[in-house]
Design a protein around this motif. Structure first.
Motif, PDB file in Angstrom:
ATOM      1  N   ARG A 179      -3.785   9.655   5.820  1.00 36.67           N
ATOM      2  CA  ARG A 179      -3.950   8.278   5.380  1.00 36.67           C
ATOM      3  C   ARG A 179      -3.431   8.160   3.957  1.00 36.67           C
ATOM      4  O   ARG A 179      -2.829   7.184   3.572  1.00 36.67           O
ATOM      5  CB  ARG A 179      -5.411   7.808   5.471  1.00 36.67           C
ATOM      6  N   TRP A 180      -3.673   9.243   3.180  1.00 33.56           N
ATOM      7  CA  TRP A 180      -3.258   9.251   1.784  1.00 33.56           C
ATOM      8  C   TRP A 180      -2.169  10.289   1.569  1.00 33.56           C
ATOM      9  O   TRP A 180      -2.193  11.359   2.171  1.00 33.56           O
ATOM     10  CB  TRP A 180      -4.454   9.562   0.879  1.00 33.56           C
ATOM     11  N   HIS A 187       1.183   4.197   4.320  1.00 40.59           N
ATOM     12  CA  HIS A 187       2.065   3.144   4.835  1.00 40.59           C
ATOM     13  C   HIS A 187       3.131   2.727   3.818  1.00 40.59           C
ATOM     14  O   HIS A 187       4.261   2.395   4.185  1.00 40.59           O
ATOM     15  CB  HIS A 187       1.245   1.906   5.203  1.00 40.59           C
ATOM     16  N   PHE A 188       2.746   2.711   2.538  1.00 42.67           N
ATOM     17  CA  PHE A 188       3.650   2.172   1.524  1.00 42.67           C
ATOM     18  C   PHE A 188       4.886   3.037   1.327  1.00 42.67           C
ATOM     19  O   PHE A 188       5.885   2.579   0.775  1.00 42.67           O
ATOM     20  CB  PHE A 188       2.906   1.995   0.193  1.00 42.67           C
ATOM     21  N   ALA A 189       4.842   4.286   1.791  1.00 48.14           N
ATOM     22  CA  ALA A 189       5.995   5.170   1.641  1.00 48.14           C
ATOM     23  C   ALA A 189       6.951   5.096   2.818  1.00 48.14           C
ATOM     24  O   ALA A 189       8.116   5.466   2.683  1.00 48.14           O
ATOM     25  CB  ALA A 189       5.528   6.618   1.462  1.00 48.14           C
ATOM     26  N   ILE A 190       6.479   4.612   3.967  1.00 44.62           N
ATOM     27  CA  ILE A 190       7.321   4.700   5.161  1.00 44.62           C
ATOM     28  C   ILE A 190       7.603   3.362   5.828  1.00 44.62           C
ATOM     29  O   ILE A 190       8.632   3.183   6.464  1.00 44.62           O
ATOM     30  CB  ILE A 190       6.688   5.670   6.187  1.00 44.62           C
ATOM     31  N   LEU A 261       0.259  10.981  11.999  1.00 42.55           N
ATOM     32  CA  LEU A 261      -1.000  10.684  12.673  1.00 42.55           C
ATOM     33  C   LEU A 261      -1.876   9.956  11.662  1.00 42.55           C
ATOM     34  O   LEU A 261      -2.477  10.570  10.778  1.00 42.55           O
ATOM     35  CB  LEU A 261      -1.673  11.967  13.152  1.00 42.55           C
ATOM     36  N   MET A 262      -1.947   8.639  11.771  1.00 43.19           N
ATOM     37  CA  MET A 262      -2.606   7.794  10.774  1.00 43.19           C
ATOM     38  C   MET A 262      -4.083   7.623  11.102  1.00 43.19           C
ATOM     39  O   MET A 262      -4.435   7.150  12.189  1.00 43.19           O
ATOM     40  CB  MET A 262      -1.907   6.437  10.715  1.00 43.19           C
ATOM     41  N   PRO A 271      -3.447  -6.511   9.616  1.00 39.45           N
ATOM     42  CA  PRO A 271      -2.143  -6.439  10.284  1.00 39.45           C
ATOM     43  C   PRO A 271      -1.015  -6.289   9.271  1.00 39.45           C
ATOM     44  O   PRO A 271      -1.024  -6.924   8.216  1.00 39.45           O
ATOM     45  CB  PRO A 271      -2.055  -7.775  11.031  1.00 39.45           C
ATOM     46  N   ARG A 272      -0.031  -5.434   9.607  1.00 40.52           N
ATOM     47  CA  ARG A 272       1.067  -5.160   8.688  1.00 40.52           C
ATOM     48  C   ARG A 272       2.229  -4.536   9.466  1.00 40.52           C
ATOM     49  O   ARG A 272       2.045  -4.044  10.586  1.00 40.52           O
ATOM     50  CB  ARG A 272       0.606  -4.200   7.591  1.00 40.52           C
ATOM     51  N   PRO A 273       3.450  -4.536   8.910  1.00 36.86           N
ATOM     52  CA  PRO A 273       4.562  -3.845   9.574  1.00 36.86           C
ATOM     53  C   PRO A 273       4.288  -2.350   9.676  1.00 36.86           C
ATOM     54  O   PRO A 273       3.599  -1.770   8.837  1.00 36.86           O
ATOM     55  CB  PRO A 273       5.751  -4.120   8.640  1.00 36.86           C
TER      56      PRO A 273
END
Length: 532
Positions: A179-180, A187-190, A261-262, A271-273
């Motif tokens: 997660r981190w 998420h912010f990296a990919i 594996l999030m 919700p987000r891309p």
């Protein structure tokens, strides 16, 4: 004829089940590089399931590990000599100081000092991780042993990214239990992450932000970038320059992972891309409750129609300030519910007859009990997901790190309430508890989340194991992985394209103006010559 088709369906079903069993049970060789603490608790769930399916697991662990034992029936271990400071003491001191500042007892200078201490701790943790990787890579016999084993993949937690680097050095397919990451939430990296509706960790925002909140969100993004660039990244840059034959950074190595594996899902997340190689396994460690020990079951049953509450602030919190513990005890004593409270500090002097104080509790089993009414929690991911799984409303008292953000998501979905440390006294705590207990919307909303979470085609743990085995079977998952991370920033954001289009448009506009001026000039010249 009907009997024939029934028998045919049974045979077909058995064949498919046997095929699936054959696919999943061809044991692979997995090299595992974990992160200690609560991250290991999550990783161990995957290890247990992988081991039960016939996979061979090797764990690289530091000698100073808190929880990762050297000997285990689940795995073989490679122990690396390290020199680690006592981070458990750091967390105790940090929590104590954070509580003082949150409650308004510290100065602005104390806040800055606390942030400096946190950055220093993060820097030290990553520096130690990089030194451990250097120790491994400088041991030529160990490196040869790792190469000769021909592992099928590396499974690691990228919050501390030593395993990510080692996977690239050994050229192994890479699966992240994540997660981190080193630069914050994964998420912010990919995945595309518009700042307009995706809140940064620490911002305290939901996905509905006004202008001022969006400004704060962008500032937090800048802050996260600077933290990774100047606090964390330089330690990994030294490794990359020394051991890899190509230029990159640690975020680029993380982005190159085959499967993410999030440890979240969209019952929990806003919700987000997302991306095709992100596999959501939120709640993968949750399971149905087991019967309670006899003493706890008797206490729970004695609660009658009012039921009981449990309170736990996680494994890192040894104690609370005495005045805060007394305020909590006083509030509990005035409730009709029974209370089971995991508290390791000095026993408050005003504990009520309805309150049982314990050193440890079977949290999942208590949350699944028929008489549970509410969960007072610090907001750790594991506890929040267990509460969602069992449909128990949460009164959150966030302490540090991601806990406030986790609770913001629960509160934003109407399934819980947040009480900040700065607001915590006996009256406020009792009022918040009574609201959580008496307002039926919290229970209904959490049960809705529980229903949504359980309504999946596969258990999250089975989904996670499937994708690990998918990488083993296909020696990676490059068909799911975007290679955007190889693009320079100006290409990724199309700055070069916009620049060229701007130049072309400017040239066309200037050329048009020049032609018009030339034509006008010629017309004026002709008129002038005729008039003469």
């Amino acid at each position: 004829m009907k009997s024939f088709f029934s028998q045919s369906n049974v045979i077909t079903g058995l064949f498919l089940a046997l095929s699936a069993f054959t696919l999943s049970c061809s044991g692979g060789k997995i090299l595992l590089y974990p992160v200690d603490g609560s991250h290991w608790v999550n990783m161990k769930v995957l290890i247990e399931e992988l081991h039960s399916r016939g996979h061979s697991i090797t764990v690289i662990r530091p000698k100073s590990s808190w929880y990762i034992t050297e000997k285990s029936p689940l795995y073989t271990s490679i122990t690396i000599q390290d020199n680690v400071n006592d981070f458990e003491n750091f967390f105790e001191d940090y929590l104590s100081k954070a509580m003082e500042i949150e409650r308004g007892e510290g100065s602005g200078l104390a806040f800055l000092k606390l942030q400096y201490d946190l950055f220093s701790m993060l820097s030290t943790a990553h520096e130690i991780a990089c030194k451990m990787v250097s120790i491994i890579l400088e041991d030529k016999m160990l490196v040869k042993k790792l190469q000769d084993e021909q592992y099928d993949l590396m499974l690691t937690d990228p919050a501390i990214a030593g395993g990510v680097f080692l996977a690239h050095y050994l050229k192994l397919p890479l699966v992240l239990n994540v997660r981190w990451i080193t630069s914050g939430e994964g998420h912010f990296a990919i995945a595309p992450s518009p700042m307009s509706y995706i809140p940064l960790p620490g911002s305290g925002h939901t996905d509905k932000m006004g202008f001022a909140q969006r400004v704060k969100n962008v500032l937090f993004k800048t802050f996260t970038f600077l933290q990774n660039r100047f606090v964390v990244g330089p330690h990994y840059d030294i490794l990359i320059d020394k051991y890899l034959d190509y230029k990159t950074d640690i975020v680029g190595l993380i982005q190159a992972a085959d499967i993410w594996l999030m440890r979240a899902d969209f019952v929990f997340e806003f919700p987000r891309p997302t991306m095709p190689n992100i596999v959501y396994m939120g709640g993968f460690r949750c399971k149905p409750s087991k019967p309670l020990p006899a003493d706890l079951e008797a206490f729970a049953q004695s609660s009658g129609e009012h039921g009981f509450i449990i309170m736990s602030l996680g494994t890192l919190v040894k104690s609370l300030p005495a005045d805060m513990a007394n305020a909590i005890a006083a509030a509990f004593a005035r409730l009709p519910q029974k209370v089971i409270w995991r508290h390791l500090g000095d026993r408050p002097s005003n504990v009520g007859n309805n309150t049982l104080i314990v050193d440890w509790m079977p949290q999942n089993d208590l949350l699944g009990h028929s008489k549970i009414k509410a969960f007072v929690a610090h907001g750790g991911t594991n506890g929040v997901q267990e509460a969602i799984f069992h449909g128990v409303p949460v009164l959150g008292v966030p302490l540090f790190f991601d806990q406030f953000d986790n609770l913001i998501r629960v509160q934003g979905k109407g399934a819980g309430k947040i009480l900040k440390l700065s607001e915590l006294n006996a009256e406020a705590f009792e009022q918040a508890l009574r609201e959580s207990l008496n307002d039926g919307s919290y229970k209904r909303n959490m049960q809705t989340l529980s229903t949504l979470h359980r309504d999946q085609p596969m258990r999250p743990l089975d989904t996670a194991i499937f994708w690990i085995e998918h990488v083993i079977r296909h020696k990676g998952a490059t068909h799911l992985r975007s290679e955007f991370y190889k693009m320079p920033w100006y290409s990724y954001h199309s700055v070069d394209v916009f620049l060229v289009l701007f130049i072309v448009a400017a040239v066309c506009m200037l050329s048009t103006i020049a032609v018009i001026r030339y034509v006008c000039y010629k017309i004026c010249c002709r008129r002038k010559s005729k008039s003469e």
